[in-house]
Design a protein around this motif. Structure first.
Motif, mmCIF file in Angstrom:
data_model
loop_
_atom_site.group_PDB
_atom_site.id
_atom_site.type_symbol
_atom_site.label_atom_id
_atom_site.label_comp_id
_atom_site.label_asym_id
_atom_site.label_seq_id
_atom_site.Cartn_x
_atom_site.Cartn_y
_atom_site.Cartn_z
ATOM 1 N N ASN A 73 -25.767 21.865 14.836
ATOM 2 C CA ASN A 73 -25.594 22.980 13.899
ATOM 3 C C ASN A 73 -25.969 24.301 14.576
ATOM 4 O O ASN A 73 -25.965 25.339 13.943
ATOM 5 C CB ASN A 73 -26.412 22.759 12.627
ATOM 6 C CG ASN A 73 -27.893 22.623 12.901
ATOM 7 O OD1 ASN A 73 -28.312 22.451 14.042
ATOM 8 N ND2 ASN A 73 -28.680 22.677 11.852
ATOM 9 N N GLU A 75 -24.717 26.558 17.754
ATOM 10 C CA GLU A 75 -23.585 26.667 18.676
ATOM 11 C C GLU A 75 -24.017 26.614 20.138
ATOM 12 O O GLU A 75 -23.403 25.930 20.951
ATOM 13 C CB GLU A 75 -22.811 27.962 18.400
ATOM 14 C CG GLU A 75 -21.559 28.093 19.232
ATOM 15 C CD GLU A 75 -20.710 29.281 18.834
ATOM 16 O OE1 GLU A 75 -19.544 29.326 19.261
ATOM 17 O OE2 GLU A 75 -21.196 30.172 18.098
ATOM 18 N N LYS A 79 -22.996 23.840 23.026
ATOM 19 C CA LYS A 79 -22.378 24.253 24.285
ATOM 20 C C LYS A 79 -23.232 23.849 25.487
ATOM 21 O O LYS A 79 -22.710 23.429 26.514
ATOM 22 C CB LYS A 79 -22.139 25.762 24.288
ATOM 23 C CG LYS A 79 -20.991 26.158 23.395
ATOM 24 C CD LYS A 79 -20.726 27.645 23.452
ATOM 25 C CE LYS A 79 -19.599 27.951 22.484
ATOM 26 N NZ LYS A 79 -18.869 29.129 22.787
ATOM 27 N N PRO A 113 -13.716 23.695 21.919
ATOM 28 C CA PRO A 113 -14.767 23.704 20.896
ATOM 29 C C PRO A 113 -14.157 23.615 19.505
ATOM 30 O O PRO A 113 -13.093 24.159 19.240
ATOM 31 C CB PRO A 113 -15.456 25.043 21.112
ATOM 32 C CG PRO A 113 -14.459 25.891 21.797
ATOM 33 C CD PRO A 113 -13.573 24.974 22.592
ATOM 34 N N ASP A 115 -15.335 24.239 15.590
ATOM 35 C CA ASP A 115 -16.348 24.729 14.662
ATOM 36 C C ASP A 115 -15.895 24.376 13.249
ATOM 37 O O ASP A 115 -14.743 24.600 12.889
ATOM 38 C CB ASP A 115 -16.502 26.249 14.768
ATOM 39 C CG ASP A 115 -16.859 26.695 16.179
ATOM 40 O OD1 ASP A 115 -17.328 25.854 16.962
ATOM 41 O OD2 ASP A 115 -16.670 27.883 16.483
ATOM 42 N N GLN A 116 -16.812 23.783 12.478
ATOM 43 C CA GLN A 116 -16.476 23.399 11.110
ATOM 44 C C GLN A 116 -17.580 23.865 10.173
ATOM 45 O O GLN A 116 -18.753 23.770 10.504
ATOM 46 C CB GLN A 116 -16.394 21.874 10.987
ATOM 47 C CG GLN A 116 -15.335 21.219 11.824
ATOM 48 C CD GLN A 116 -15.359 19.718 11.583
ATOM 49 O OE1 GLN A 116 -15.184 19.272 10.459
ATOM 50 N NE2 GLN A 116 -15.579 18.950 12.626
ATOM 51 N N TYR A 117 -17.165 24.318 9.018
ATOM 52 C CA TYR A 117 -18.151 24.643 7.987
ATOM 53 C C TYR A 117 -18.228 23.461 7.033
ATOM 54 O O TYR A 117 -17.234 23.058 6.430
ATOM 55 C CB TYR A 117 -17.771 25.922 7.229
ATOM 56 C CG TYR A 117 -18.860 26.345 6.282
ATOM 57 C CD1 TYR A 117 -20.037 26.891 6.774
ATOM 58 C CD2 TYR A 117 -18.718 26.179 4.908
ATOM 59 C CE1 TYR A 117 -21.057 27.279 5.912
ATOM 60 C CE2 TYR A 117 -19.732 26.557 4.046
ATOM 61 C CZ TYR A 117 -20.902 27.107 4.553
ATOM 62 O OH TYR A 117 -21.914 27.477 3.703
ATOM 63 N N TRP A 122 -22.879 25.138 9.342
ATOM 64 C CA TRP A 122 -21.861 25.017 10.371
ATOM 65 C C TRP A 122 -22.168 23.830 11.272
ATOM 66 O O TRP A 122 -23.324 23.468 11.485
ATOM 67 C CB TRP A 122 -21.815 26.282 11.223
ATOM 68 C CG TRP A 122 -21.080 27.397 10.555
ATOM 69 C CD1 TRP A 122 -21.609 28.372 9.763
ATOM 70 C CD2 TRP A 122 -19.684 27.637 10.614
ATOM 71 N NE1 TRP A 122 -20.627 29.207 9.317
ATOM 72 C CE2 TRP A 122 -19.419 28.772 9.834
ATOM 73 C CE3 TRP A 122 -18.614 27.007 11.234
ATOM 74 C CZ2 TRP A 122 -18.151 29.291 9.673
ATOM 75 C CZ3 TRP A 122 -17.351 27.526 11.082
ATOM 76 C CH2 TRP A 122 -17.127 28.653 10.295
ATOM 77 N N GLN A 123 -21.092 23.234 11.810
ATOM 78 C CA GLN A 123 -21.225 22.186 12.819
ATOM 79 C C GLN A 123 -20.385 22.613 14.019
ATOM 80 O O GLN A 123 -19.218 22.965 13.870
ATOM 81 C CB GLN A 123 -20.731 20.844 12.277
ATOM 82 C CG GLN A 123 -20.917 19.705 13.261
ATOM 83 C CD GLN A 123 -20.409 18.407 12.690
ATOM 84 O OE1 GLN A 123 -19.208 18.218 12.536
ATOM 85 N NE2 GLN A 123 -21.328 17.500 12.391
ATOM 86 N N PHE A 124 -20.994 22.571 15.196
ATOM 87 C CA PHE A 124 -20.335 23.001 16.426
ATOM 88 C C PHE A 124 -20.194 21.814 17.369
ATOM 89 O O PHE A 124 -21.080 20.955 17.442
ATOM 90 C CB PHE A 124 -21.145 24.113 17.103
ATOM 91 C CG PHE A 124 -21.345 25.304 16.217
ATOM 92 C CD1 PHE A 124 -20.361 26.282 16.117
ATOM 93 C CD2 PHE A 124 -22.505 25.440 15.464
ATOM 94 C CE1 PHE A 124 -20.540 27.370 15.282
ATOM 95 C CE2 PHE A 124 -22.694 26.532 14.632
ATOM 96 C CZ PHE A 124 -21.702 27.507 14.548
ATOM 97 N N THR A 125 -19.071 21.774 18.078
ATOM 98 C CA THR A 125 -18.782 20.678 18.999
ATOM 99 C C THR A 125 -18.380 21.236 20.355
ATOM 100 O O THR A 125 -17.572 22.160 20.434
ATOM 101 C CB THR A 125 -17.630 19.806 18.455
ATOM 102 O OG1 THR A 125 -17.987 19.332 17.163
ATOM 103 C CG2 THR A 125 -17.347 18.632 19.357
#
Length: 162
Positions: A73, A75, A79, A113, A115-117, A122-125
């Motif tokens: 959660n 970013e 990364k 990357p 990014d999802q809400y 938020w969730q970051f990949t």
């Protein structure tokens, strides 16, 4: 190739990740369980038999393609983990450990990357897309038995007598 080849392969990769990221959960991507606490890493073997040589059956060498995703959660945390994952299997000790199990990291690229809400946060990949060359240690067992003995007979003709 035994039925547990892919399980053994996955366990070898996960063991290396856990050794260098001991406080990060690692799990298969396609598992329908509750997500672990952030950050965590998922993996998926998405292309499982890319032949390198044409006719090998025993001890065949082939490529497996595996995607690793660092999920958080935060970013920068996602990364940072993705960056480290892209280097991990090329580092001297992890590469050596995997080589002992007939696994070699051939190449790696980053994944886009995502990014999802998710309702409240938020969730970051971020992550790595690896190509590993493996040897399966398969032995053809379709012809059973062995030759008990061989008794050759040699007919040697001596040169013409003078």
């Amino acid at each position: 190739m035994s039925n547990d080849f892919y399980q053994t392969f996955s366990k070898a990769l996960v063991a290396e990740i856990k050794q260098y990221f001991p406080h990060v959960n690692v799990r298969q991507q396609s598992v329908n369980n509750a997500s672990p606490a952030y950050p965590y890493i998922t993996y998926k073997i998405y292309d499982d038999y890319d032949r390198v040589l044409f006719n090998d059956v025993e001890n065949e060498t082939f490529d497996l393609h595996v995607q690793f995703k660092a999920i958080s959660n935060d970013e920068n945390e996602a990364k940072g983990l993705g960056y480290e994952l892209r280097k991990l299997f090329f580092l001297q000790q992890p590469a050596y450990d995997l080589l002992q199990q007939s696994i070699v990291a051939k190449s790696c690229a980053s994944i886009p990357p995502v990014d999802q809400y998710l309702d409240v946060d938020w969730q970051f990949t971020a992550g790595a897309d690896y190509t590993f060359e493996v040897q399966d240690n398969f032995t053809d067992q379709t012809q059973t038995g062995n030759i008990a003995s061989v008794n050759p007979e040699f007919n040697i003709k001596k040169g013409a007598e003078s």
